[in-house]
Design an enzyme around this catalytic site. Sequence first.
Site, PDB file in Angstrom:
ATOM      1  N   ASP A   1       0.854  -1.179   0.000  1.00  0.00           N
ATOM      2  CA  ASP A   1       0.000   0.000   0.000  1.00  0.00           C
ATOM      3  C   ASP A   1       0.897   1.238   0.000  1.00  0.00           C
ATOM      4  O   ASP A   1       1.797   1.345   0.830  1.00  0.00           O
ATOM      5  CB  ASP A   1      -0.816  -0.075   1.292  1.00  0.00           C
ATOM      6  CG  ASP A   1      -1.928   0.934   1.354  1.00  0.00           C
ATOM      7  OD1 ASP A   1      -3.003   0.560   1.830  1.00  0.00           O
ATOM      8  OD2 ASP A   1      -1.721   2.091   0.958  1.00  0.00           O
TER       9      ASP A   1
ATOM     10  N   ASP B   1      -3.495   2.297  -5.557  1.00  0.00           N
ATOM     11  CA  ASP B   1      -2.240   2.313  -4.794  1.00  0.00           C
ATOM     12  C   ASP B   1      -2.102   1.122  -3.857  1.00  0.00           C
ATOM     13  O   ASP B   1      -1.389   1.187  -2.873  1.00  0.00           O
ATOM     14  CB  ASP B   1      -2.174   3.602  -3.968  1.00  0.00           C
ATOM     15  CG  ASP B   1      -3.207   3.619  -2.856  1.00  0.00           C
ATOM     16  OD1 ASP B   1      -4.273   3.010  -3.031  1.00  0.00           O
ATOM     17  OD2 ASP B   1      -2.944   4.230  -1.815  1.00  0.00           O
ATOM     18  N   GLU B   2      -2.822   0.051  -4.155  1.00  0.00           N
ATOM     19  CA  GLU B   2      -2.870  -1.061  -3.222  1.00  0.00           C
ATOM     20  C   GLU B   2      -2.946  -2.373  -3.983  1.00  0.00           C
ATOM     21  O   GLU B   2      -3.710  -2.489  -4.936  1.00  0.00           O
ATOM     22  CB  GLU B   2      -4.129  -0.895  -2.364  1.00  0.00           C
ATOM     23  CG  GLU B   2      -4.215  -1.812  -1.198  1.00  0.00           C
ATOM     24  CD  GLU B   2      -5.564  -1.681  -0.511  1.00  0.00           C
ATOM     25  OE1 GLU B   2      -6.222  -0.636  -0.636  1.00  0.00           O
ATOM     26  OE2 GLU B   2      -5.960  -2.653   0.131  1.00  0.00           O
TER      27      GLU B   2
END
Length: 410
Positions: free
Chosen positions: A13, A108-109
């Site tokens: 993350d 973003d993960e």
Amino acid sequence: MNARSRRFIVHIDIDAFFAAVETLLDPTLKGKPVVVGGLPHERGVASTCSYEARRFGVHSGMPLAKAHELCPQAVFVRGNHQVYQSFSEAFFRLLREYTPDVEEASLDEAYLDLSRCGHLYPSFSRAARGLKARIERDLGLAVSVGAGPNKILAKLATKKAKPGGYFEVEPGGEEEFLRGLDIEALPGIGPKSQVILRLLNVHRLGDLWGLPRASLRALFGLEGEDLYLQSRGIDARPVVTRVTPKSVSRETTFLRDIWDTRLLLAHLAYLCDRLTLALRQGCLYAHIIEVKARYSDFRTEARRRLMITPRQEMGDVFRIARELFLPLFEGSRLSLRLVGVKASDLVRSRPRSLFEPYSERGERLGAAVGEVRDKYGFGSLLTARERMLEPLYSLEKERGFVLKTASLTR
DNA sequence: TCTGGGGTCCTAGGACCC
DNA sequence: TCTGGGGTCCTAGGACCC
């Protein structure tokens, strides 16, 4: 159990993603509270804020006005999704160098399943740490990494690792790790479920172990089953490398509520235009078109239509969106704060229909328009209807009225 | 404080069919 | 003539996540 037969899932993350990218692009922001999402006087919420801003109690999801009140010295930026998108693509490219089994959980993960790549890595832990260092070096963004035998444990490990750390739940250590975690940490437990659980005097995952499976099932339905299992660290969900998205949508909240039907239709056309551009870029056709309206009293209503033949073209999508929108809007006595359009039940290619001749002309037009826009920006080519929005947009821009989105000219 | 935008998944109720 | 039950499809809405 040796490394070869053990399931090893990594969750990764990017810390305060949008704010971190803004700081990378403008180093003068370094060390300052940064709030991404809009300017303080605008309608909206913080989508990301830097750790410096969080110290003032600002968090994502908080209305901008409130964030400004808590932290007036913060730097407020609207943000640029195209830039975030390209950082995200670089992020996933790097991850896929380690394994093809990568799940895109969001921009973003990600989840990575290293289990199939045991022969490449003598130590999974070392591979995970190496991956973290590599991302930070190549992208210039800090990441938090968690690892464990399944997705839920990897995800919870990442929470523990934040900000910028690495944490691994080792086999046998699950119970000790989970027992003391706040129920809030469990994905799926939002504000509503928390109220119910806290009324039952359940505050930590360990407390949850005392509730029978049937009670959770009765309280939360299928979600209750997940709660029962995940609170114990049991999770058989695979890491899924999805190829086709489930839905694509575009929506706008106006800076000021709008009552003018012509203006609303013009904006709806603009949203359909952006939506169909995304469909075309993804080679996607939609069986369902849905229109959403949020009234000045914040009530939200939606209308959808299921189509036998999936659609992609602007002309088709707008016609349907308009047919759904007009009765919805005209049936209410209120002005609108938001309109949106969504395409779902997506398929990769358009099945031929015996009864509707394939519109080669429409497809070619769409492709040509898409090409020009890719090259010169979305605003380089606008329909007559969208042009209606332009004078209004530039006229009122300084006063910050009506349209928050700058996309018309992007 | 006055509530974004882009997603995923689940549920309830009505229509419809056999 | 006042009537069952089960399955499936569809629509609308809501909780939740980042």
